[in-house]
Design a protein around this motif. Structure first.
Motif, PDB file in Angstrom:
ATOM      1  N   LEU A 555      -0.050 -10.629  -1.425  1.00  0.00           N
ATOM      2  CA  LEU A 555       0.671  -9.339  -1.511  1.00  0.00           C
ATOM      3  C   LEU A 555      -0.463  -8.523  -2.396  1.00  0.00           C
ATOM      4  N   LEU A 556      -1.074  -9.075  -3.468  1.00  0.00           N
ATOM      5  CA  LEU A 556      -2.112  -8.217  -4.253  1.00  0.00           C
ATOM      6  C   LEU A 556      -3.225  -7.935  -3.574  1.00  0.00           C
ATOM      7  N   THR A 557      -3.653  -8.890  -2.683  1.00  0.00           N
ATOM      8  CA  THR A 557      -5.004  -8.644  -1.825  1.00  0.00           C
ATOM      9  C   THR A 557      -4.525  -7.442  -0.763  1.00  0.00           C
ATOM     10  N   ALA A 558      -3.509  -7.525  -0.194  1.00  0.00           N
ATOM     11  CA  ALA A 558      -2.856  -6.398   0.704  1.00  0.00           C
ATOM     12  C   ALA A 558      -2.877  -5.008  -0.193  1.00  0.00           C
ATOM     13  N   ALA A 559      -2.410  -5.013  -1.337  1.00  0.00           N
ATOM     14  CA  ALA A 559      -2.185  -4.023  -2.077  1.00  0.00           C
ATOM     15  C   ALA A 559      -3.759  -3.494  -2.592  1.00  0.00           C
ATOM     16  N   SER A 560      -4.676  -4.225  -2.673  1.00  0.00           N
ATOM     17  CA  SER A 560      -5.893  -3.862  -3.165  1.00  0.00           C
ATOM     18  C   SER A 560      -6.672  -3.329  -1.862  1.00  0.00           C
ATOM     19  N   LEU A 561      -6.284  -3.854  -0.624  1.00  0.00           N
ATOM     20  CA  LEU A 561      -7.093  -3.241   0.415  1.00  0.00           C
ATOM     21  C   LEU A 561      -6.392  -2.151   0.765  1.00  0.00           C
ATOM     22  N   PHE A 562      -5.176  -1.818   0.748  1.00  0.00           N
ATOM     23  CA  PHE A 562      -4.353  -0.836   0.939  1.00  0.00           C
ATOM     24  C   PHE A 562      -4.695   0.335   0.020  1.00  0.00           C
ATOM     25  N   GLY A 563      -5.027   0.187  -1.281  1.00  0.00           N
ATOM     26  CA  GLY A 563      -5.393   1.158  -1.937  1.00  0.00           C
ATOM     27  C   GLY A 563      -6.860   1.667  -1.618  1.00  0.00           C
ATOM     28  N   THR A 564      -7.788   0.718  -1.365  1.00  0.00           N
ATOM     29  CA  THR A 564      -8.973   0.855  -0.802  1.00  0.00           C
ATOM     30  C   THR A 564      -8.999   1.673   0.225  1.00  0.00           C
ATOM     31  N   CYS A 565      -8.189   1.644   1.239  1.00  0.00           N
ATOM     32  CA  CYS A 565      -7.905   2.224   2.535  1.00  0.00           C
ATOM     33  C   CYS A 565      -7.553   3.691   2.386  1.00  0.00           C
ATOM     34  N   ILE A 566      -6.436   3.970   1.361  1.00  0.00           N
ATOM     35  CA  ILE A 566      -6.140   5.166   1.198  1.00  0.00           C
ATOM     36  C   ILE A 566      -7.071   6.174   0.408  1.00  0.00           C
ATOM     37  N   THR A 567      -7.884   5.423  -0.410  1.00  0.00           N
ATOM     38  CA  THR A 567      -9.029   6.267  -1.067  1.00  0.00           C
ATOM     39  C   THR A 567     -10.062   6.453  -0.121  1.00  0.00           C
ATOM     40  N   CYS A 601     -12.441   0.226  -8.210  1.00  0.00           N
ATOM     41  CA  CYS A 601     -11.348  -0.269  -8.902  1.00  0.00           C
ATOM     42  C   CYS A 601     -10.375  -1.141  -8.019  1.00  0.00           C
ATOM     43  N   PHE A 602     -10.045  -0.599  -7.037  1.00  0.00           N
ATOM     44  CA  PHE A 602      -9.210  -1.249  -6.031  1.00  0.00           C
ATOM     45  C   PHE A 602     -10.167  -2.876  -5.521  1.00  0.00           C
ATOM     46  N   LEU A 603     -11.343  -2.406  -5.245  1.00  0.00           N
ATOM     47  CA  LEU A 603     -12.109  -3.620  -4.876  1.00  0.00           C
ATOM     48  C   LEU A 603     -12.309  -4.963  -5.938  1.00  0.00           C
ATOM     49  N   CYS A 604     -12.587  -4.335  -7.147  1.00  0.00           N
ATOM     50  CA  CYS A 604     -12.607  -5.390  -8.329  1.00  0.00           C
ATOM     51  C   CYS A 604     -11.378  -6.225  -8.414  1.00  0.00           C
ATOM     52  N   SER A 605     -10.523  -5.841  -7.976  1.00  0.00           N
ATOM     53  CA  SER A 605      -9.145  -6.715  -8.165  1.00  0.00           C
ATOM     54  C   SER A 605      -9.402  -7.829  -7.358  1.00  0.00           C
ATOM     55  N   LEU A 606      -9.984  -7.685  -6.354  1.00  0.00           N
ATOM     56  CA  LEU A 606     -10.103  -9.064  -5.419  1.00  0.00           C
ATOM     57  C   LEU A 606     -10.943 -10.042  -6.269  1.00  0.00           C
ATOM     58  N   THR A 607     -11.752  -9.831  -7.331  1.00  0.00           N
ATOM     59  CA  THR A 607     -12.594 -10.761  -7.826  1.00  0.00           C
ATOM     60  C   THR A 607     -11.731 -11.651  -8.824  1.00  0.00           C
ATOM     61  N   PHE A 608     -10.438 -11.299  -9.266  1.00  0.00           N
ATOM     62  CA  PHE A 608      -9.498 -11.874  -9.911  1.00  0.00           C
ATOM     63  C   PHE A 608      -8.659 -12.847  -9.056  1.00  0.00           C
ATOM     64  N   ILE A 609      -8.923 -12.914  -7.756  1.00  0.00           N
ATOM     65  CA  ILE A 609      -8.202 -13.917  -6.800  1.00  0.00           C
ATOM     66  C   ILE A 609      -9.166 -14.922  -6.418  1.00  0.00           C
ATOM     67  N   GLY A 610      -8.685 -16.100  -6.249  1.00  0.00           N
ATOM     68  CA  GLY A 610      -9.436 -17.252  -5.928  1.00  0.00           C
ATOM     69  C   GLY A 610      -9.848 -18.184  -7.025  1.00  0.00           C
ATOM     70  N   ALA A 623     -17.245  -5.897 -14.208  1.00  0.00           N
ATOM     71  CA  ALA A 623     -16.918  -5.062 -13.136  1.00  0.00           C
ATOM     72  C   ALA A 623     -15.706  -4.080 -13.176  1.00  0.00           C
ATOM     73  N   PHE A 624     -14.678  -4.741 -13.745  1.00  0.00           N
ATOM     74  CA  PHE A 624     -13.214  -4.064 -14.035  1.00  0.00           C
ATOM     75  C   PHE A 624     -13.757  -3.049 -15.155  1.00  0.00           C
ATOM     76  N   GLY A 625     -14.339  -3.670 -16.260  1.00  0.00           N
ATOM     77  CA  GLY A 625     -14.582  -2.451 -17.658  1.00  0.00           C
ATOM     78  C   GLY A 625     -15.532  -1.221 -16.949  1.00  0.00           C
ATOM     79  N   LEU A 630     -16.158   4.290 -15.485  1.00  0.00           N
ATOM     80  CA  LEU A 630     -16.854   5.323 -14.534  1.00  0.00           C
ATOM     81  C   LEU A 630     -15.399   6.273 -14.031  1.00  0.00           C
ATOM     82  N   CYS A 631     -14.719   5.473 -13.704  1.00  0.00           N
ATOM     83  CA  CYS A 631     -13.491   6.443 -13.112  1.00  0.00           C
ATOM     84  C   CYS A 631     -12.879   7.292 -14.315  1.00  0.00           C
ATOM     85  N   ILE A 632     -12.477   6.957 -15.363  1.00  0.00           N
ATOM     86  CA  ILE A 632     -12.035   7.710 -16.707  1.00  0.00           C
ATOM     87  C   ILE A 632     -13.031   8.762 -16.962  1.00  0.00           C
TER      88      ILE A 632
END
Length: 819
Positions: A555-567, A601-610, A623-625, A630-632
C-alpha cells in the motif's frame, strides 16, 4: 694397698666368666610349645609343607566362660561343605604338582589344613600353629630354638575379617598368605599386611563395577544392605562413593549381622517395606543373605531386583552348574574318587577316607560345582607357591618366598595368566551372573556379561541385555528412580531436603532449551534463534522488515508511485500551459523545480521499504533529508518572491532587482547545500547501518537501520523543521496581500499540514515497534508531500483545466470583472 689394687682385675675376670656361662646356657635352650597343640584336620607329610585354613563349619556353640579355669576348646557346629570343597581344590592342585615332572621335580608337597569354624580367634590360633611348627609338648628333643616355620605358605581364609587378623599375626614372620575369596579393599594395604596376597580381585574394583552396573540400567534410586563386618562395610563404602560420582542416590543404607537380635532385623525389613526403590544392592555374605531372604519371604516382600557381590555365590540353595572345563572335570572325578583325601586324624574316633566311597548320588552343597571360579582361585594360589619354590630351588641365591611370590607370573594349563600387582592383587575381571529359573524349578547361573577393570573406563562393562531375566521373571528392565526422567525441554529442580535424585521437572523459559534428558540447566538460544514450543530446539527467528510483499508495504509503495504519477501529471500540465498567466505568476522555474523535488520525495520513500542494507540505510535518510530541504527551499523561494512582488508594486520600490531569478536559484542552492553538509558529516562520522533488533520482540528479529549518530538524524530533521517554520511564518504574513490568486494562502496551508505531520511524527516514530516505525516515517513523507502537492498545485490545475476564463493577466492582477 696391694690387695686393693688386685681387686678390679679379679672382678673383671669374674664378670667375663659369668657372661660366657650365660651365653653358653642360652644356646642350649630348646623350643617347647606351651599348652595343648592344635592338630590339623587334614595332613600329609612332604618335603615342603603348605598350610591351609578353611571353615569346615560355619558356626560354634555359645558358652559363658567363667575365667576361673582355662576355656574349653571351641565346639564347632553347622557343617559347611563349601570349606571342604576349597580344601579339596587345594589337595587337587598339590597332587597335580606332585605328579608333574616339570614343576618341582623330585620334591613332594605336603599339607596341613585346619578348620577355623568361621571364628576369627580360632583362625589366629591355627595360624600360629602353622607358624611355630606345631611341636608336641612331650618332645624331649634338645634341638636349639632356631627352626623355621614348618609351612612355606598358607592358603586361606575365605572371609576378609579372619584374613586381616591372620595377616596381622603372621606378617612379621614373612609367611605368605594367599586367600581365594577375601575381597576387602583394606587388605591391599601392604604396610599393614605385607605378606598377604590373593587370587580374587579387591572389592575396590567390585564395588565400582557394581556402581557402573547400576548406572548402566538407569537405576538412580536404590537401597543398600551390607554385612556388618570389614567385608561389607568397606565394600559398601566404596560403592557409595562411586555411586555418588555417577549420580546414584541411596534411599537407605543398613547393616546387620546374622547373629543380630530379631528386633534389629525386623527394623531392616520395615525399612525395605516402606521404601520406594525397587533395586537393592547387597554386600552380604551367603550366610547373612540367607537370613535376609528368609525374613523377606516371611513378610511376603517380593518384586525387588537384587544386585549383589560375589559373596552370593555361597548361597547354599544355588543349583548345580554343569558348565566346566577339562581341569574342572578332572577335579570332579578326583573329588568323588576320594583318592586325594588321605586323612591322618590325631584322635581315634575320626574316620578317614578309604577311597572306595561313592558320592555321585549325594545331593547337597558338597556336590555343587557352581563355585568353580572360586575353586580355581585356590588352584591358582597353590600353583603360584609352587612356581615360586621352583624358582628359589633353581637359584643359587637365598630368597624369602614372599619377595619372589610377589613377582611371579605364569599361565595355568587352561591359559589363565596369574600374577600379582604391587598390592598383592590379581587383575580385576568379573563375570556378571544372572539368576534364572529353569523349568525344573531350580535356579541356574547364566553369565550375561563381563567387567574388565584393566580396560578403559568406557569399555570395562560388556553386557548381553537380551539374555537377562528380571524380578518376577520379567523381560523388561525394572525402573527404580526417585523421580521420573525430565524430558528434553525441561530442567531438574531439586526437591528441598531430599537427595539430588529427587527433583521436579521445570519447563524451560522462553528463549531457552534443553535437548537432553535430565538436563540440570536450560541453555539460552543464540540471539538469532528462539526456542520452539517444546523447548527442546532453537529455531531461527523470523526476520521482520517492511517488505514489498506484505499488504502494508504494498500500500505504501502504491501511494508513493501514485504521488509520483500525480506530480508528473501536474508537471505535464504546467509544461503545456507554461505560458499562461497562472503558471508564470510565481516563477515557473521554481514551480518546475518544486515539482521535481516532490517527485524525489515520493520516490525516496521507496528506499525505506525492503531488507535494510548498508547502502539503503545511508541512502534513505540522506535522500529524504536533501530532497525535503530542496522542496522546502523551493516553497520558501516562492514565498519570498510573493512578498517581494507585493513590495515591488509600491511606489518608488526597486526590491525585485534584489530577488530576481538568479537570487532565487542561489537561495535554493544555499539552503540545500547546508543540508548536504549536514548529511556528509553524518555519513562521515557515524553513518546509519543495518541493525538486528532482538529486544523488540522475543521470537522475531527486527531488521532496521540504526541511526548511527542520533545527533546527525535529529540535525537533518531539525533543519527541515526550521526551514518549514520559517516558510510557514512568511506565508502566514503574506496570506492577506491584495491578490485574486494569492499563492501565499496555499503555501500557508501546505506548511501547516507539513509541520503538523512532522510534529506528530516524532512521538509516533519513537513509540512504534519494529517495522511500524518505518511505516510511520514513510507515511509522514508521503503525507507532507501530498500536502505540498495538493495545496500548492491542485488549485492552479483547477483554474487551468476547469476555469480557463480566470487564467488571465487581468484576473491575476485583480482587475477582472467583479464576482
Amino acid at each position: 694397698m696391694p690387695s686393693t689394687q688386685k681387686w678390679p682385675e679379679q672382678g673383671w675376670a669374674l664378670l667375663q666368666l659369668l657372661l660366657v656361662a650365660f651365653f653358653s646356657q642360652t644356646e642350649e635352650l630348646v623350643c617347647r610349645q606351651i599348652g595343648v597343640p592344635e592338630s590339623p584336620q587334614l595332613y600329609k607329610d612332604g618335603d615342603i609343607m603348605l598350610g591351609g585354613i578353611f571353615s569346615f563349619h560355619s558356626s560354634w556353640k555359645d558358652r559363658q566362660d567363667t575365667y576361673i579355669q582355662k576355656p574349653l576348646p571351641l565346639q564347632c557346629t553347622s557343617l559347611n561343605f563349601r570349606g571342604f570343597q576349597f580344601a579339596q581344590a587345594m589337595l587337587f592342585a598339590i597332587e597335580e604338582i606332585n605328579n608333574s615332572t616339570d614343576l618341582l621335580p623330585g620334591i613332594s608337597l605336603g599339607y596341613k589344613i585346619y578348620d577355623a569354624c568361621g571364628s576369627i580367634a580360632r583362625s589366629v590360633r591355627v595360624a600360629l600353629s602353622l607358624a611355630n611348627g606345631n611341636e608336641v609338648a612331650s618332645d624331649t628333643s634338645q634341638a636349639p630354638c632356631i627352626r623355621l616355620s614348618q609351612v612355606q605358605a598358607i592358603m586361606g581364609e575365605t572371609s576378609s575379617s579372619p584374613c586381616m587378623a591372620i595377616a596381622t599375626v603372621i606378617g612379621p614372620f614373612h609367611i605368605p598368605m594367599i586367600s581365594h575369596f577375601a575381597t576387602c579393599a583394606c587388605l591391599s594395604d601392604k604396610t599393614k599386611y605385607p605378606s598377604f596376597l590373593r587370587t580374587v580381585p579387591s572389592d575396590y574394583y567390585q564395588s565400582r563395577a557394581l556402581a557402573q552396573l547400576v548406572k548402566h540400567f538407569g537405576w538412580t534410586w536404590v537401597g543398600a544392605i551390607r554385612t556388618n563386618d570389614d567385608y561389607g562395610n568397606n565394600g559398601m563404602a566404596t560403592f557409595i562413593e562411586t555411586a555418588q560420582q555417577l549420580g546414584i542416590c541411596l534411599e537407605y543404607s543398613v547393616s546387620f549381622f546374622r547373629t543380630d537380635p530379631p528386633d534389629k532385623i525386623q527394623k531392616i525389613i520395615d525399612t525395605i517395606k516402606t521404601s520406594t526403590s525397587k533395586v537393592i544392592v547387597a554386600f552380604l555374605s551367603f550366610m547373612d543373605m540367607d537370613v535376609v531372604l528368609h525374613e523377606l519371604s516371611h513378610n511376603n516382600l517380593t518384586g525387588y531386583q537384587w544386585v549383589g557381590s560375589e559373596g552370593w555365590i555361597f548361597d547354599s540353595q544355588t543349583p548345580l552348574n554343569s558348565s566346566g572345563n577339562k581341569m574342572f572335570t578332572e577335579f570332579w572325578e578326583a573329588l568323588f574318587s576320594c583318592k586325594f583325601r588321605q586323612s591322618q586324624p590325631s584322635s581315634g574316633h575320626q574316620k578317614g577316607c578309604t577311597g572306595h566311597e561313592d558320592l555321585t548320588g549325594v545331593q547337597n552343597s558338597f556336590t555343587d560345582m557352581s563355585l568353580m571360579p572360586i575353586f580355581n582361585n585356590v588352584y591358582k594360589g597353590v600353583y603360584a607357591v609352587a612356581h615360586t619354590l621352583h624358582s628359589i630351588l633353581n637359584c643359587n641365591k637365598t630368597f624369602k618366598p614372599i619377595h619372589l611370590l610377589k613377582k611371579i607370573q605364569f599361565k595355568t594349563k587352561e591359559g589363565d595368566e596369574v600374577y600379582f600387582n604391587e598390592d598383592g592383587d590379581p587383575a580385576a575381571k568379573y563375570e556378571i551372573i544372572n539368576w534364572q529359573p529353569t523349568e525344573k524349578g531350580i535356579v541356574d547361573f547364566v553369565t550375561v556379561g563381563l567387567h574388565d577393570a584393566t580396560l578403559h573406563a568406557g569399555k570395562q562393562l560388556n553386557l548381553q541385555n537380551r539374555s537377562l531375566i528380571w524380578a518376577q521373571n520379567s523381560q523388561q528392565v525394572p525402573l527404580s528412580v526417585c523421580s521420573e526422567k525430565c524430558p528434553p525441554g525441561t530442567r531438574k529442580v531439586l526437591q528441598k531436603g531430599k537427595p539430588v535424585c529427587c527433583y521436579d521437572c521445570l519447563r524451560c523459559a522462553e528463549g531457552e532449551i534443553s535437548n537432553i534428558t535430565d538436563s540440570i540447566t536450560c541453555v539460552r538460544c543464540h540471539p538469532e534463534f528462539w526456542s520452539n514450543e517444546r523447548r527442546d530446539a532453537c529455531v531461527k527467528k523470523k526476520a521482520e522488515f517492511l517488505s514489498y510483499k506484505e499488504i502494508m508495504g504494498a500500500l505504501l509503495t502504491a501511494a508513493s508511485l501514485f504521488g509520483t504519477c500525480i506530480t508528473n501529471v501536474v508537471a505535464l500540465i504546467f509544461f503545456i500551459y507554461r505560458k499562461t498567466p497562472i503558471v508564470r505568476a510565481n516563477n515557473s522555474e521554481l514551480s518546475f523545480l518544486l515539482l521535481f523535488s516532490l517527485t524525489l520525495c515520493f520516490l525516496c520513500s521507496l528506499t525505506f521499504i525492503g531488507r535494510p542494507t548498508e547502502w539503503s540505510c545511508m541512502l534513505r535518510h540522506t535522500a529524504f533529508g536533501i530532497t525535503f530541504v530542496l522542496c522546502i527551499s523551493c516553497v520558501l523561494g516562492k514565498t519570498i518572491m510573493v512578498l517581494m512582488a507585493f513590495r515591488a508594486t509600491l511606489p518608488s520600490s526597486n526590491v525585485m532587482k534584489w530577488f530576481g531569478p538568479a537570487q532565487q536559484r542561489l537561495s535554493v542552492l544555499f539552503f540545500t547545500f547546508i543540508q548536504v553538509i549536514i548529511c556528509v558529516l553524518w555519513l562521515t562520522i557515524s553513518p546509519p547501518f543495518p541493525f538486528k533488533n532482538f529486544k523488540e520482540f522475543k521470537d522475531t528479529i527486527i531488521l532496521e537501520c540504526a541511526l548511527g549518530s542520533a545527533v546527525g538524524f535529529w540535525a537533518v530533521l531539525g533543519y527541515i523543521g526550521l526551514l518549514a517554520m520559517f516558510c510557514f511564518i512568511l506565508a502566514f504574513l503574506a496570506r492577506k496581500l491584495p491578490d485574486n490568486f494569492n499563492e501565499a494562502k496555499f503555501i500557508t496551508f501546505s506548511m501547516l499540514i507539513f509541520c503538523a505531520v512532522w510534529i506528530t511524527f516524532i512521538p509516533a516514530y519513537i513509540s512504534s515497534p519494529g517495522k511500524f516505525s518505518v511505516a510511520v516515517e514513510i507515511f509522514a513523507i508521503l503525507a507532507s508531500s501530498f500536502g505540498l502537492l495538493f495545496c500548492i498545485f491542485i488549485p492552479k490545475c483547477y483554474i487551468i483545466l476547469l476555469k480557463p476564463e480566470k487564467n488571465t493577466k487581468k484576473n491575476m492582477m485583480g482587475k477582472g470583472a467583479p464576482k
